[in-house]
Design an enzyme around this catalytic site. Structure first.
Site, PDB file in Angstrom:
ATOM      1  N   GLY A  63     -10.836   3.548 -10.899  1.00 18.80           N
ATOM      2  CA  GLY A  63     -11.493   2.503  -9.765  1.00 18.80           C
ATOM      3  C   GLY A  63     -10.483   1.115 -10.169  1.00 18.80           C
ATOM      4  N   SER A 100      -5.019   3.526  -7.473  1.00 12.97           N
ATOM      5  CA  SER A 100      -5.265   4.809  -6.683  1.00 12.97           C
ATOM      6  C   SER A 100      -5.170   6.127  -7.632  1.00 12.97           C
ATOM      7  CB  SER A 100      -4.203   5.230  -5.836  1.00 12.97           C
ATOM      8  OG  SER A 100      -4.805   5.642  -4.668  1.00 12.97           O
ATOM      9  N   ASP A 124      -2.599   6.146   0.353  1.00 12.08           N
ATOM     10  CA  ASP A 124      -2.359   6.630  -1.032  1.00 12.08           C
ATOM     11  C   ASP A 124      -1.947   7.958  -1.222  1.00 12.08           C
ATOM     12  OD1 ASP A 124      -3.252   3.843  -1.441  1.00 12.08           O
ATOM     13  OD2 ASP A 124      -5.196   4.466  -1.600  1.00 12.08           O
ATOM     14  N   GLU A 137      -0.940  -4.166   3.538  1.00  5.21           N
ATOM     15  CA  GLU A 137      -2.322  -3.785   3.071  1.00  5.21           C
ATOM     16  C   GLU A 137      -3.416  -3.816   4.105  1.00  5.21           C
ATOM     17  OE1 GLU A 137      -2.632  -1.904   0.200  1.00  5.21           O
ATOM     18  OE2 GLU A 137      -1.796  -3.663  -0.732  1.00  5.21           O
TER      19      GLU A 137
HETATM   20  C1  GLA Z   1      -7.290   1.688  -0.302  1.00  4.52           C
HETATM   21  C2  GLA Z   1      -7.092   3.039   0.729  1.00  4.52           C
HETATM   22  C3  GLA Z   1      -5.923   2.931   1.457  1.00  4.52           C
HETATM   23  C4  GLA Z   1      -5.352   1.508   2.123  1.00  4.52           C
HETATM   24  C5  GLA Z   1      -5.653   0.474   0.905  1.00  4.52           C
HETATM   25  C6  GLA Z   1      -5.485  -0.690   1.597  1.00  4.52           C
HETATM   26  O1  GLA Z   1      -6.392   2.047  -1.395  1.00  4.52           O
HETATM   27  O2  GLA Z   1      -7.229   4.226   0.259  1.00  4.52           O
HETATM   28  O3  GLA Z   1      -5.890   4.010   2.452  1.00  4.52           O
HETATM   29  O4  GLA Z   1      -6.449   1.341   3.257  1.00  4.52           O
HETATM   30  O5  GLA Z   1      -6.720   0.724   0.507  1.00  4.52           O
HETATM   31  O6  GLA Z   1      -4.282  -1.034   2.350  1.00  4.52           O
END
Ligand code: GLA
Length: 404
Positions: free
Chosen positions: A134, A138, A184, A44
């Site tokens: 949200g 994703s 994502d 993460e």
């Molecule tokens: C969001 C962003 C990703 C990533 C995550 C954290 O989902 O869209 O690109 O940085 O946070 O890992």
């Protein structure tokens, strides 16, 4: 309580019927695309630090029904959001607050046009999402990639899945003011059912790893605390990492990204970063990257206990070093850790609210959800959402409904 195990999902068939009701015409003229949500198993906040991440698509989808028009108009509608939009394909799009979700879509069209792709007419779409908005799994990337893929297929544009991911990411940077990484969009564009993916964010090379969880499954736990990444400290974290990297580079360390550092290199050089906060952020990145490698080995060996422990360590680091969890995610993770049959749990995605995941024995799912819900509601004052997720496919056209 939102328990999506029982909550009815919107089906592609319903979407098709609604599309015909709104726009008229024949079934055969409409194409329908499915774009999944994702979980990130581990890794993460390191996609934008040249790290490796370990996401997977899940079986919750956003559907896009689309049809070309004879004129140059564009219509965007969604079955759940009251706002609908009309534009012209020849417009120069720019971000505008009142355009709401249409900004994501206009951002994609802008990128496609900038690639020199030519639209010979407009189109109309109707969308339906079964992904909480949200919520940290994703929903926005599913929208970006689902829409980009649907448009490219409909107009016969030869755009690779990697490009779809990049277009989605750039749309987010330019139209939504979130400097997100590529994770994502990449997993949503390239994911495969029954596999997780190790993605090297420095090179965009990736490897599919069978998602064999034995008698366990992942439960998604939604804090129900909605947040917009653009309003969160996401960009601030990214900037802090860039500062840490610059300090190391200026001191002569030859790296392009924080995640190039091994644990050993880090221990040797960390004192170069004097600022305590910047040091904590960078430390998270180095060790989170190591955990991804260990997690991939654990999954390949079927060692779910080891995988679970790594999930817990990841959450702890995101809480204390990266500081992106907050009381809601901490309550979910900490209550999950106490449950019988839970091998590990952590926040997933950006944090600041959104979702966590837990690896739980299937026979314990009911008691797990009941107990964590109780603890969460008592402490936070409102309920969390839970669903056991299966794996899903990356963005694709639905063959049964497609009439090419
Ligand atoms: C969001 C962003 C990703 C990533 C995550 C954290 O989902 O869209 O690109 O940085 O946070 O890992």
């Amino acid at each position: 309580m939102e328990n999506s195990l029982t909550k009815k999902e919107y089906s592609p068939e319903e979407l098709l019927n609604d599309f015909l009701e709104i726009y008229g015409g024949e079934k055969d003229s409409v194409r329908i695309f499915a774009s999944p949500a994702r979980i990130n198993i581990i890794g993460e906040h390191i996609d934008y630090n040249g790290g490796k991440v370990f996401p997977a698509c899940i079986n919750r989808y956003l559907y896009v029904a689309i049809r070309k028009r004879r004129d140059s108009k564009i219509f965007y509608k969604d079955v759940k959001f009251p706002l609908s939009f009309e534009f012209d394909i020849n417009e120069n799009f720019a971000y505008s607050k009142e355009n709401d979700y249409a900004n994501y879509l206009n951002g994609i069209l802008t990128q496609l046009k900038e690639k020199g792709l030519v639209f010979d007419c407009g189109f109309e779409i109707l969308m339906a999402s079964n992904i909480p908005a949200g919520g940290g799994i994703s929903s926005s990337s599913a929208l970006e990639c689902g829409f980009a893929f649907a448009v490219c297929e409909t107009f016969g544009f030869d755009v690779s899945r990697t490009e779809i991911a990049k277009i989605g990411q750039m749309s987010e940077h330019r139209f939504m003011n979130t400097k997100c990484g590529i994770m994502d969009q990449f997993i949503i564009a390239t994911g495969k059912k029954n596999f997780a993916e190790i993605l090297d964010c420095a090179t965009l090379e990736y490897e599919y790893v069978p998602l064999e969880l034995g008698d366990c499954c992942f439960i998604v736990m939604n804090t129900n605390k909605v947040r917009k990444l653009s309003d969160s400290k996401y960009n601030e974290r990214r900037a802090e990492c860039e500062q840490g990297l610059k300090i190391l580079q200026s001191a002569g360390i030859k790296i392009n990204a924080l995640c190039e550092l091994s644990a050993e290199d880090w221990e040797k050089n960390k004192s170069l970063i004097k600022d305590e906060i910047l040091q904590k952020r960078a430390e998270h990145c180095v060790f989170e990257n190591q955990r991804v490698l260990k997690a991939a080995v654990a999954l390949k060996n079927g060692d779910l206990e080891a995988l679970g422990k790594l999930l817990n360590e990841s959450h702890e680091s995101l809480r204390s070093k990266y500081e992106v969890t907050g009381i809601e995610l901490d309550t979910l993770a900490e209550s999950a850790w106490k449950q019988d049959g839970c091998l590990g749990a952590r926040m997933t995605g950006a944090g600041f609210g959104g979702c966590a995941i837990a690896l739980v024995q299937k026979q314990k799912i009911d008691s797990f959800i009941e107990n964590v819900q109780k603890a969460y509601t008592q402490k936070i004052g409102y309920s969390a959402g839970f669903f056991a997720c299966g794996s899903g496919d990356g963005v694709h056209e639905l063959p049964l409904i497609s009439r090419r």
